[in-house]
Motif scaffolding. Structure first.
Motif, mmCIF file in Angstrom:
data_model
loop_
_atom_site.group_PDB
_atom_site.id
_atom_site.type_symbol
_atom_site.label_atom_id
_atom_site.label_comp_id
_atom_site.label_asym_id
_atom_site.label_seq_id
_atom_site.Cartn_x
_atom_site.Cartn_y
_atom_site.Cartn_z
ATOM 1 N N SER A 15 49.403 41.063 24.211
ATOM 2 C CA SER A 15 49.507 42.186 25.214
ATOM 3 C C SER A 15 50.377 43.322 24.716
ATOM 4 O O SER A 15 51.163 43.264 24.188
ATOM 5 C CB SER A 15 50.359 41.428 26.399
ATOM 6 O OG SER A 15 50.867 42.468 27.239
ATOM 7 N N PRO A 79 50.411 45.838 32.868
ATOM 8 C CA PRO A 79 48.966 46.707 33.067
ATOM 9 C C PRO A 79 48.711 46.840 34.671
ATOM 10 O O PRO A 79 49.205 46.170 35.417
ATOM 11 C CB PRO A 79 48.074 45.497 32.538
ATOM 12 C CG PRO A 79 48.607 44.173 32.603
ATOM 13 C CD PRO A 79 50.146 44.471 32.785
ATOM 14 N N GLU A 80 47.670 47.723 35.073
ATOM 15 C CA GLU A 80 47.238 47.531 36.220
ATOM 16 C C GLU A 80 45.944 46.797 36.098
ATOM 17 O O GLU A 80 45.175 47.221 35.277
ATOM 18 C CB GLU A 80 46.882 49.139 36.845
ATOM 19 C CG GLU A 80 46.018 49.973 36.020
ATOM 20 C CD GLU A 80 45.983 51.416 36.609
ATOM 21 O OE1 GLU A 80 46.758 51.868 37.517
ATOM 22 O OE2 GLU A 80 44.870 51.966 36.339
ATOM 23 N N TYR A 81 45.589 46.128 37.171
ATOM 24 C CA TYR A 81 44.376 45.651 37.480
ATOM 25 C C TYR A 81 43.576 46.066 38.608
ATOM 26 O O TYR A 81 44.157 46.155 39.493
ATOM 27 C CB TYR A 81 44.375 43.991 37.331
ATOM 28 C CG TYR A 81 44.885 43.168 36.121
ATOM 29 C CD1 TYR A 81 44.729 43.946 34.876
ATOM 30 C CD2 TYR A 81 45.732 42.132 36.271
ATOM 31 C CE1 TYR A 81 45.076 43.113 33.837
ATOM 32 C CE2 TYR A 81 46.102 41.542 35.152
ATOM 33 C CZ TYR A 81 45.701 42.075 33.937
ATOM 34 O OH TYR A 81 46.242 41.231 32.659
HETATM 35 C C1 LIG Z 1 40.679 42.219 35.744
HETATM 36 C C2 LIG Z 1 41.365 43.594 34.923
HETATM 37 C C3 LIG Z 1 41.253 44.571 35.568
HETATM 38 C C4 LIG Z 1 41.550 45.895 34.947
HETATM 39 N N1 LIG Z 1 41.953 47.056 35.759
HETATM 40 C C5 LIG Z 1 42.245 48.136 34.905
HETATM 41 C C6 LIG Z 1 42.588 49.242 35.697
HETATM 42 O O1 LIG Z 1 42.581 49.447 36.877
HETATM 43 N N2 LIG Z 1 42.954 50.333 34.978
HETATM 44 C C7 LIG Z 1 43.410 50.539 33.527
HETATM 45 O O2 LIG Z 1 43.743 51.126 33.128
HETATM 46 N N3 LIG Z 1 42.950 49.338 33.004
HETATM 47 C C8 LIG Z 1 42.355 48.000 33.524
HETATM 48 N N4 LIG Z 1 42.110 47.120 32.833
HETATM 49 C C9 LIG Z 1 42.247 47.120 31.381
HETATM 50 C C10 LIG Z 1 43.600 46.850 30.764
HETATM 51 O O3 LIG Z 1 44.057 48.169 30.672
HETATM 52 C C11 LIG Z 1 43.627 46.090 29.748
HETATM 53 O O4 LIG Z 1 43.186 44.865 29.687
HETATM 54 C C12 LIG Z 1 45.213 45.888 29.013
HETATM 55 O O5 LIG Z 1 45.096 45.780 27.689
HETATM 56 C C13 LIG Z 1 45.845 44.739 29.795
HETATM 57 O O6 LIG Z 1 47.086 44.928 29.332
HETATM 58 P P1 LIG Z 1 47.757 43.889 28.292
HETATM 59 O O7 LIG Z 1 47.303 44.573 26.918
HETATM 60 O O8 LIG Z 1 49.149 43.998 28.279
HETATM 61 O O9 LIG Z 1 47.256 42.640 28.539
HETATM 62 C C14 LIG Z 1 41.802 45.818 33.537
HETATM 63 C C15 LIG Z 1 41.655 44.647 32.735
HETATM 64 C C16 LIG Z 1 41.462 43.344 33.422
HETATM 65 C C17 LIG Z 1 41.155 42.242 32.683
#
Ligand SMILES: Cc1cc2nc3c(=O)[nH]c(=O)nc-3n(C[C@H](O)[C@H](O)[C@H](O)COP(=O)(O)O)c2cc1C
Length: 192
Positions: A15, A79-81
């Motif tokens: 992450s 993160p934002e999802y």
């Molecule tokens: C279900 C899901 C939804 C996501 N939605 C967004 C989003 O709304 N905005 C964004 O900038 N990134 C989004 N991402 C991408 C994340 O920025 C990326 O997966 C990030 O690496 C997650 O954080 P981590 O590295 O701490 O796990 C999404 C990823 C997933 C899996």
């Protein structure tokens, strides 16, 4: 000494938010705070369910709640999802916000009067601001004050070199945010 609890809203092994949090925790320790770093994955919390709660508070949820109670403030990187708060993080907050036997419903012992520093890393150009704004509103509802500054890391897949943060804006904002959280938590006084 100010006590901060550090946790990320992502449970992913590599992450970016965990990396960001580790840097913030290291800065906080260097600035004189006592930091407890936890991983929400280790708590393996069930999805919040009032029926489940009525059958018995899960011991790991109780443990998380006790940790939050024992600290003066929080460092959170998430993160934002889909433009919102990560489900893992919201679920943890929901469990920890629940009162225990004999407490009034709005007691909010884990959150009331605490300070939070909010950070986000995302692989997109948006940097997680939408999720942070939601998180700020949620924490406000449960009486935790979030410091005004945010640390946003867009293009997170290119913003780190190993454990080191390269993004110039985030690098500048991170110490400012962490120092402010320590200052605010110190001013509000110890919570337990
Ligand atoms: C279900 C899901 C939804 C996501 N939605 C967004 C989003 O709304 N905005 C964004 O900038 N990134 C989004 N991402 C991408 C994340 O920025 C990326 O997966 C990030 O690496 C997650 O954080 P981590 O590295 O701490 O796990 C999404 C990823 C997933 C899996």
């Amino acid at each position: 000494m100010v006590r901060l609890l550090a946790f990320a809203g992502s449970t992913r092994a590599d992450s970016y938010n965990q990396r960001l949090l580790d840097i913030a925790a290291a800065h906080a320790r260097g600035a004189g705070a006592e930091v407890t770093a936890i991983r929400l994955k280790d708590f393996d919390l069930p999805l919040f369910d009032e029926d489940l709660e009525a059958r018995g508070f899960p011991p790991k949820a109780d443990e998380l709640r006790s940790l939050l109670i024992a600290h003066d403030g929080f460092l959170i990187a998430s993160p934002e999802y889909n433009g919102g708060v990560s489900g893992v993080l919201k679920n943890a907050i929901d469990w920890a916000s629940r009162p225990r036997a004999g407490e009034a419903l709005p007691a909010l012992a884990a959150f009331r009067g605490k300070v939070a520093g909010l950070m986000a890393a995302t692989i997109t150009p948006y940097g997680g601001l939408r999720g942070i704004l939601q998180l700020r509103a949620i924490l406000g509802t449960i009486q935790t004050v979030a410091a005004t500054q945010n640390v946003l890391v867009p293009f997170a897949d290119k913003a780190f070199e190993g454990a080191e943060l390269r993004d110039p804006m985030a690098k500048q904002m991170l110490p400012t945010l962490v120092d402010r959280v320590i200052q605010m938590a110190g001013a509000l006084g110890p919570k337990s």
